[in-house]
Design an enzyme around this catalytic site. Structure first.
Site, PDB file in Angstrom:
ATOM      1  N   GLY A  52       0.820  -1.210   0.000  1.00 27.59           N
ATOM      2  CA  GLY A  52       0.000   0.000   0.000  1.00 27.59           C
ATOM      3  C   GLY A  52       0.851   1.257   0.000  1.00 27.59           C
ATOM      4  N   GLY A  75       4.193   1.203  -0.628  1.00 32.12           N
ATOM      5  CA  GLY A  75       5.208   1.044  -1.673  1.00 32.12           C
ATOM      6  C   GLY A  75       4.736   1.473  -3.050  1.00 32.12           C
ATOM      7  CG  ASN A 106       6.732  -5.418  10.228  1.00 28.78           C
ATOM      8  OD1 ASN A 106       6.398  -6.366   9.515  1.00 28.78           O
ATOM      9  ND2 ASN A 106       5.966  -4.349  10.384  1.00 28.78           N
ATOM     10  CB  SER A 140       9.139  -1.694   8.176  1.00 29.15           C
ATOM     11  OG  SER A 140       9.450  -1.764   6.805  1.00 29.15           O
ATOM     12  CG  ASN A 141       5.193   1.509  12.175  1.00 24.51           C
ATOM     13  OD1 ASN A 141       5.953   2.285  12.742  1.00 24.51           O
ATOM     14  ND2 ASN A 141       4.133   1.921  11.481  1.00 24.51           N
ATOM     15  CG  ASP A 156       4.993  11.202  13.385  1.00 24.07           C
ATOM     16  OD1 ASP A 156       3.866  10.685  13.401  1.00 24.07           O
ATOM     17  OD2 ASP A 156       6.041  10.561  13.572  1.00 24.07           O
ATOM     18  NE  ARG A 210      -0.752  10.825  10.238  1.00 21.84           N
ATOM     19  CZ  ARG A 210      -0.429   9.573  10.521  1.00 21.84           C
ATOM     20  NH1 ARG A 210       0.459   9.303  11.470  1.00 21.84           N
ATOM     21  NH2 ARG A 210      -0.977   8.584   9.857  1.00 21.84           N
ATOM     22  CG  HIS A 266       6.302   6.774  13.724  1.00 28.16           C
ATOM     23  ND1 HIS A 266       5.498   7.831  13.341  1.00 28.16           N
ATOM     24  CD2 HIS A 266       5.753   5.675  13.158  1.00 28.16           C
ATOM     25  CE1 HIS A 266       4.521   7.381  12.567  1.00 28.16           C
ATOM     26  NE2 HIS A 266       4.642   6.067  12.448  1.00 28.16           N
ATOM     27  CG  MET A 287       3.957   5.961   5.019  1.00 23.02           C
ATOM     28  SD  MET A 287       4.765   6.894   6.333  1.00 23.02           S
ATOM     29  CE  MET A 287       6.348   7.262   5.606  1.00 23.02           C
TER      30      MET A 287
END
Ligand code: NAD
Ligand code: LMR
Length: 394
Positions: free
Chosen positions: A81, A83, A163, A187-188, A219, A222, A246, A297
């Site tokens: 999504g 990428g 991840n 990546s989270n 961040d 936003r 984050h 993102m």
């Protein structure tokens, strides 16, 4: 339409006010489009050197022209999504000559699709582990957007189990095949995956702290959007630094350092801070099981790629917030701060921004330290455990 010149993508805190479109048949943007880039944070109208913005923008066109189409960007997780949209936005950059799209599946169609855009970057798709090395060869910037996203009810830390391993594997390949590249980690959980990446690179003898970034641009994007809306300010003028990490309360917007200077009531500070900290969850809940933020993102990540390329290209005035190794908070080896981006990645971490913050922010900074420290330690420990297990097997 005004005569077009080659510039960089207009990633400001807003769609540019003078919004000329891509010129048909060329990949050029009008210089005025990016005259209000929020990466240039010193003042809305004057650069650090006091040169009026419009002149500065014109100078950047020439710089960009000299370096036009020189950089190779590899996007790992390009069929996802984030990428896919990121790949499209990076394809639009006149600074990019080659765009390599890697994923474990479904990437050839994405590459074929994006390659039809008539912008200069040459696009190639790479599928599966056998093609990872080829995707990385010669990359100047590697963006890691591979991994699973959250569903409602999950924290970012819940993604660690899957991840961390993905990021470690990909970063080890970066050490082998693109050792000088800037590495942007999306990546989270970013608070831990960046320490994972740093530790994995250290184990490979390929760590350069100036070149590893956790992407926290979303961040800032936003914060800028929410503050502009709340205070009725023109979006192009708003610049809010966001520091810390984050995730949840580790995301610390410094409203006391927002530009232009605006008075915030205590209530506004609390509401805006909470909204910025929970914005990711807001999207996760709105998507109701279909994933987390992808489009905003991708926009934020593309802005960070463009800023990094401008830094590599010798633009001497590029600043973005990012989660990097730093000493600005001594007990936190990784911390998101405003950084100056240059030819070798981070040229300077702007620690001075933590001086003179409000009491509310100072308390929030103290409060976030244990969680952020634990996330950092978790990332480092993960790599060390993996190495020990591997050593025990050999
Ligand atoms: P997604 O599921 O849509 O896409 C992930 C992609 O990664 C998939 O195409 C998948 O095939 C690929 N992938 C999985 N393992 C891989 C591997 N070993 N090598 C290469 N590719 C692999 O997810 P998404 O919505 O694009 O989100 C991706 C990640 O970005 C998530 O971890 C999400 O939490 C994170 N994210 C971070 C931010 C941020 O601000 N830093 C914002 C949004 C999303
Ligand atoms: C975000 O802030 O949108 C991302 O970190 C994705 C998420 O899981 O919230």
């Amino acid at each position: 339409m005004a005569a077009a010149a080659i510039g960089t993508l207009p990633f400001a805190s807003v769609p540019c006010r003078n919004h000329h479109q891509l010129r048909h048949g060329a990949s050029a943007f009008n210089a005025q489009q990016f005259s209000a880039s929020s990466s240039h944070w010193h003042s809305a109208n004057l650069s650090k050197s006091g040169v009026p913005r419009r002149l500065h923008a014109a100078k950047r066109v020439i710089v960009a022209k000299a370096g036009a189409g020189r950089y190779k960007v590899a996007i790992l997780g390009a069929a996802g999504g984030v990428g896919q949209m990121l790949s499209l936005l990076v394809k639009m950059s006149p600074l990019v000559s080659a765009l390599h799209l890697y994923d474990i599946a479904n990437v050839e169609g994405v590459a074929a699709d994006i390659s039809h855009c008539n912008t200069p970057a040459e696009v190639a798709g790479f599928t599966g582990k056998d093609e990872l090395a080829g995707s990385l060869a010669g990359a100047d910037v590697v963006v890691i957007a591979a991994g699973v996203p959250r569903k409602p009810g999950m924290t970012r830390d819940d993604l660690f189990g899957i991840n961390a391993g993905i990021v470690m594997e990909l970063v080890e390949a970066v050490a082998d095949h693109a050792p000088g590249a800037l590495v942007h980690i999306i990546s989270n959980p970013v608070n831990s995956t960046v320490p994972v990446a740093a530790e994995a690179l250290k184990q490979k003898g390929a760590y350069d702290a100036r070149k590893v970034f956790g992407v926290t641009t979303l961040d800032v994007v936003r914060a800028n959007a929410f503050v502009a809306a709340r205070k009725g300010l023109p979006l192009a003028d708003v610049d809010v630094p966001v520091v810390g990490g984050h995730s949840g309360t580790t995301i610390l917007p410094l409203l006391s350092k927002a530009r232009p200077k605006a008075p915030f009531t205590d209530e506004e500070v609390e509401e805006l801070t909470a909204r910025i900290q929970n914005a990711g969850t807001e999207v996760v809940e709105a998507k109701a099981g279909a994933g987390s933020a992808t489009l905003s993102m991708a926009y934020a990540a593309a802005r960070f790629v463009e800023a990094s390329l401008r830094g590599l290209d010798g633009d001497g005035d590029v600043y973005e917030c990012a989660y990097v190794q730093s000493q600005v908070v001594p007990e936190l080896p990784f911390f998101a701060s405003r950084v100056k981006l240059g030819r070798d990645g981070v040229e300077e971490v702007v620690g001075s921004e933590l001086r003179g913050i409000s009491e509310y922010e100072a308390r929030a900074l103290e409060a976030l330290k244990p969680e952020l420290k634990a996330s950092i330690d978790k990332g480092v420990a993960y790599v060390q455990q993996q190495q020990q297990q591997e050593a025990a097997l050999n």
